[in-house]
Design an enzyme around this catalytic site. Structure first.
Site, mmCIF file in Angstrom:
data_model
loop_
_atom_site.group_PDB
_atom_site.id
_atom_site.type_symbol
_atom_site.label_atom_id
_atom_site.label_comp_id
_atom_site.label_asym_id
_atom_site.label_seq_id
_atom_site.Cartn_x
_atom_site.Cartn_y
_atom_site.Cartn_z
ATOM 1 N N ASP A 160 -16.326 16.299 -73.578
ATOM 2 C CA ASP A 160 -17.246 16.070 -74.688
ATOM 3 C C ASP A 160 -17.932 14.703 -74.590
ATOM 4 O OD1 ASP A 160 -16.947 18.498 -75.927
ATOM 5 O OD2 ASP A 160 -15.523 17.789 -77.433
ATOM 6 N N HIS A 163 -12.986 21.253 -71.020
ATOM 7 C CA HIS A 163 -12.834 22.562 -71.644
ATOM 8 C C HIS A 163 -14.116 23.366 -71.547
ATOM 9 C CE1 HIS A 163 -14.294 19.884 -74.855
ATOM 10 N NE2 HIS A 163 -14.872 20.955 -75.386
ATOM 11 N N ARG A 214 -16.713 20.699 -85.993
ATOM 12 C CA ARG A 214 -16.113 19.739 -85.063
ATOM 13 C C ARG A 214 -16.320 18.312 -85.527
ATOM 14 N NH1 ARG A 214 -18.599 18.961 -79.204
ATOM 15 N NH2 ARG A 214 -19.655 17.215 -80.218
#
Length: 307
Positions: free
Chosen positions: A109, A257, A273
């Site tokens: 991320d 991920h 999120r």
């Protein structure tokens, strides 16, 4: 006395945490136990949680400062809580959401920013009947099982991370694409990372890397393929099958991920999120200390030159 219970879910990563209600402030004992489990298991699953956005924010803040979300298009943030990115495949104002196909390639991320996220919490609000799982890779294990010659090659190596390589970005609304590109020029990060809390090494790659500094396109592609394929080895993976109310929390400093698109796209999938801000800037813009250019077109050329 705490009722918190930790149950491992996988060898490489993953543990379920029960006996705690995340809508309430955590006790210091539970917070410390969750933090220790986070460092050990990398991915934590809290089932059956009924959280408001403000409660998710409060829980997330127990583990770090929240990312200011300046890398995200404003239209993708929660209208009342801009600390929350809304991941949704629902129509918004007659258009596809700017996050309707987010996360569809392996990534860490916010690696396309100067400060990749420390971690994140993701709350499942709606889900399709089947599919839509998320897979997490343990990058400690990926690094530690590399041959020594590859490890030596990675020492000091840097990679160019580019937001335009988000899979499916071209399918989003033009204004969302333009805003993402404007907010996120390409950045360079070291490939090897040392976890600031555990001291263990991992490597940061994924499918949002343009190439490696000092390597040709051909050389970069071969090394990217090797590292990405190795990181996604089944023995390094925890695959999460979502249930309504799940809160999943992961350590972004040692994992990558992918959100799988293997579900009926007419069925809603909605997640909230919160991202934790990285402890420090680990990257630099491609134009800084490399080419001196500032406009995006020149940056794209610079990326090609260094990759």
């Amino acid at each position: 006395m705490s009722d918190l219970k930790i149950t491992p879910l996988g060898f490489a990563a993953g543990a379920q945490i029960t006996g705690v209600n995340l809508s309430k402030p955590l006790s210091s004992t539970d917070r410390e136990a969750i933090h220790a489990a986070w460092l050990k298991h990398l991915v934590l699953v809290f089932p059956d949680q009924d959280l408001s956005p403000s409660e998710q924010i409060r829980f997330s803040e127990d583990f770090g400062d929240l990312d200011p979300q300046t890398s995200q298009a404003a239209s993708t943030l929660h209208p009342d809580h801009n600390q929350i990115l809304v991941l949704s495949n629902k129509m918004v104002g007659g258009k596809k959401s700017g996050t309707h196909n987010s996360g569809r390639n392996w990534h860490t991320d916010l690696s396309y920013t100067l400060r990749p996220a420390k971690g994140a919490t993701l709350h499942c609000l709606e889900k399709p009947p089947v599919g839509g799982d998320t897979m997490f890779a343990n990058l400690y294990l990926a690094y530690e099982t590399l041959g020594q010659r590859i490890k030596d090659l990675l020492e000091g190596l840097e990679a160019v991370h580019d937001v335009t390589l988000i899979r499916g970005l071209e399918q989003r609304e033009p204004e969302v694409i333009a805003e993402m590109k404007q907010r996120n020029p390409p950045v360079i990060h070291p490939v090897i990372r040392v976890h600031p809390e555990t001291g263990r090494k991992s490597y940061m790659v994924g499918e949002r890397i343009r190439g490696f500094v000092g390597m040709s396109d051909e050389e970069s592609q071969a090394l990217k393929d090797l590292l990405n394929r190795h990181a996604a080895s089944p023995e390094f993976i925890y695959r999460h099958r979502w249930s309504l109310g799940d809160v999943v929390m992961w350590d972004n400093r040692c994992t990558c991920h992918v959100a799988l698109g293997d579900f009926d796209q007419t069925r809603p999938r909605v997640m909230h999120r919160c991202s934790l801000e990285g402890e420090q800037e680990t990257g630099r813009f491609v134009d800084r200390g490399n080419t001196g250019v500032t406009d995006r077109a020149a940056m794209v050329q610079a990326v090609a030159a260094v990759s």
